[in-house]
Enzyme design. Structure first.
Site, PDB file in Angstrom:
ATOM      1  N   ASP A 173       3.825  -1.785  -5.715  1.00 25.89           N
ATOM      2  CA  ASP A 173       3.047  -1.252  -4.614  1.00 25.89           C
ATOM      3  C   ASP A 173       2.099  -2.152  -4.034  1.00 25.89           C
ATOM      4  OD1 ASP A 173       2.016   0.893  -2.960  1.00 25.89           O
ATOM      5  OD2 ASP A 173       0.466   1.711  -4.582  1.00 25.89           O
ATOM      6  N   HIS A 273       6.567   5.567  -7.109  1.00 25.09           N
ATOM      7  CA  HIS A 273       6.043   5.218  -5.736  1.00 25.09           C
ATOM      8  C   HIS A 273       6.426   3.591  -5.510  1.00 25.09           C
ATOM      9  CE1 HIS A 273       3.573   4.916  -2.200  1.00 25.09           C
ATOM     10  NE2 HIS A 273       2.976   3.975  -2.758  1.00 25.09           N
TER      11      HIS A 273
HETATM   12 ZN   LIG Z   1       1.388   2.729  -1.766  1.00 25.69          ZN
END
Ligand SMILES: [Zn+2]
Length: 380
Positions: A173, A273
């Site tokens: 991320d 994610h």
């Molecule tokens: Zn993110």
């Protein structure tokens, strides 16, 4: 409209070994009747320390469980609990989903909110927005709030005790943050904070990238031994604070839009994610025509970290034409952050970039003596 630059940040950020024992002290200036949101696993790991810390600060302990995704219904349930319990601050405890749900519920209920991540697995904790998903985990919408959390507190010993794959996801991320901020500042788009990037937002995004290249691999070694080292502290700060400020005030671009597109492809369900964002990052590098050496170094580094950088590793392949088309159409929808790229982006160009990452990843990994991509299969 004047062209404004903006920076948005939490009121207070606390990081360190044993920080959880100070939660009560840091919460008491914010509210007197907290509601803690944590699933049973997270509560099993942290409940005792938190109960001690809150009672030491004369705060009552009230906890509700949490499911898998930040859905509209999950947020509305929390709003009802806040109302019936007379709570004046909500604390999202655990991963990005519980934290995003707490922020969204606190905003709707008109009370303050705090983020207490138990892993450095995403940059959700610091921002003034939540991502809402469907019951199946597909991206639904961004919700924006008028302010950031009043408190973000992260205990690095708890991060060191969490599974290494959580830290890997957070690194995925956070690596996107600089790539997207760099693209945004080159273009004319606005950030999640609602203006052009501040120099501060762009600089923090870049610092996050530099810290990760220096520290990610030794930080993962530390987590596998459950110890806190300066490298781990640096990566926790990069993943949580710097990436959080950097994405919100430096700008999102193609990588996160492609992540959102991937959530519409069922074979990628079950991936974190950060894993999907990393596919977004490598695809963005190809889409923008980044220097070959930069693309190849990114593939080598993220392979060593344990992040996917090929379609195979997210359950797709270059022959899944219909799925890649769906991913690209979702990623390039009106209003998506992909339009922050400093050139017009078409669905066809996104399909081409997605298709290209498979052979590039395979070649680089072969040339550099790295493992071949392992096929991913979504849980049934
Ligand atoms: Zn993110």
């Amino acid at each position: 409209m004047p062209s404004l630059t903006t920076l948005s940040s939490p009121a207070h950020y606390v990081q360190g070994e044993g920080a959880m024992s100070l939660l009560g002290r840091h919460l008491s200036p914010i509210g007197s009747a907290p509601l803690l949101v944590a699933d049973d696993v997270v509560w099993g790991l942290t409940g005792e320390v938190i109960e001690q810390s809150l009672s030491g600060a004369d705060l009552p302990v009230a906890r509700v469980g949490f499911g898998r995704f930040t859905t509209v219904a999950a947020v509305d349930d929390l709003v009802a609990t806040i109302g019936s319990g007379g709570h004046d601050v909500i604390v999202g405890l655990g991963g990005g989903s519980a934290i995003d749900a707490a922020k969204a519920a606190g905003h709707l209920a008109g009370i303050r909110w705090a983020s207490v991540p138990t892993a450095a697995s995403s940059d959700a904790p610091t921002s003034a927005l939540s991502v809402i998903y469907t019951d199946d985990g597909a991206f639904l919408e961004y919700r924006f709030f008028p302010h950031n959390p009043d408190l973000v507190l992260i205990d690095t010993q708890i991060v060191a005790d969490a599974p290494a794959q959580f830290l890997v996801a957070g690194i995925g991320d956070a690596l996107a943050t600089w790539l997207e901020a760099r693209a945004t500042v080159r273009g004319t788009g606005t950030t999640m904070a609602g203006g052009r990037p501040t120099r501060a937002g762009t600089a923090l995004a870049r610092l996050s990238w530099e810290l990760l290249w220096d520290n990610a691999l030794p930080a993962l070694d530390a987590v596998r031994s459950h110890v806190v080292t300066p490298a781990l502290e640096a990566v926790v700060e990069a993943n949580t604070l710097l990436s959080g400020l950097g994405f919100e005030s430096g700008g999102l671009a193609a990588a996160h839009a492609i992540h959102n597109g991937l959530t519409a492809a069922p074979p990628t369900h079950g991936l974190s994610h950060g894993q999907k964002v990393n596919i977004g990052s490598i695809t963005q590098l190809v889409l923008e025509g980044a220097p070959t050496a930069e693309i190849e170094d990114f593939i080598e580094f993220t392979t060593r970290v344990g992040l996917p950088n090929s379609l195979t590793e997210v359950g797709l392949g270059p022959d899944d034409i219909d799925l890649l088309q769906t991913v690209a159409e979702t990623a390039a929808a009106d209003g998506e952050t992909i339009h922050n790229m400093p050139f017009p982006v078409t669905v066809d160009a996104v399909v081409a970039a997605l298709t290209a990452i498979e052979p590039i990843s395979r070649r680089v990994r072969r040339e550099r003596g790295l493992s071949e991509p392992t096929p991913y299969e979504a849980p049934a």
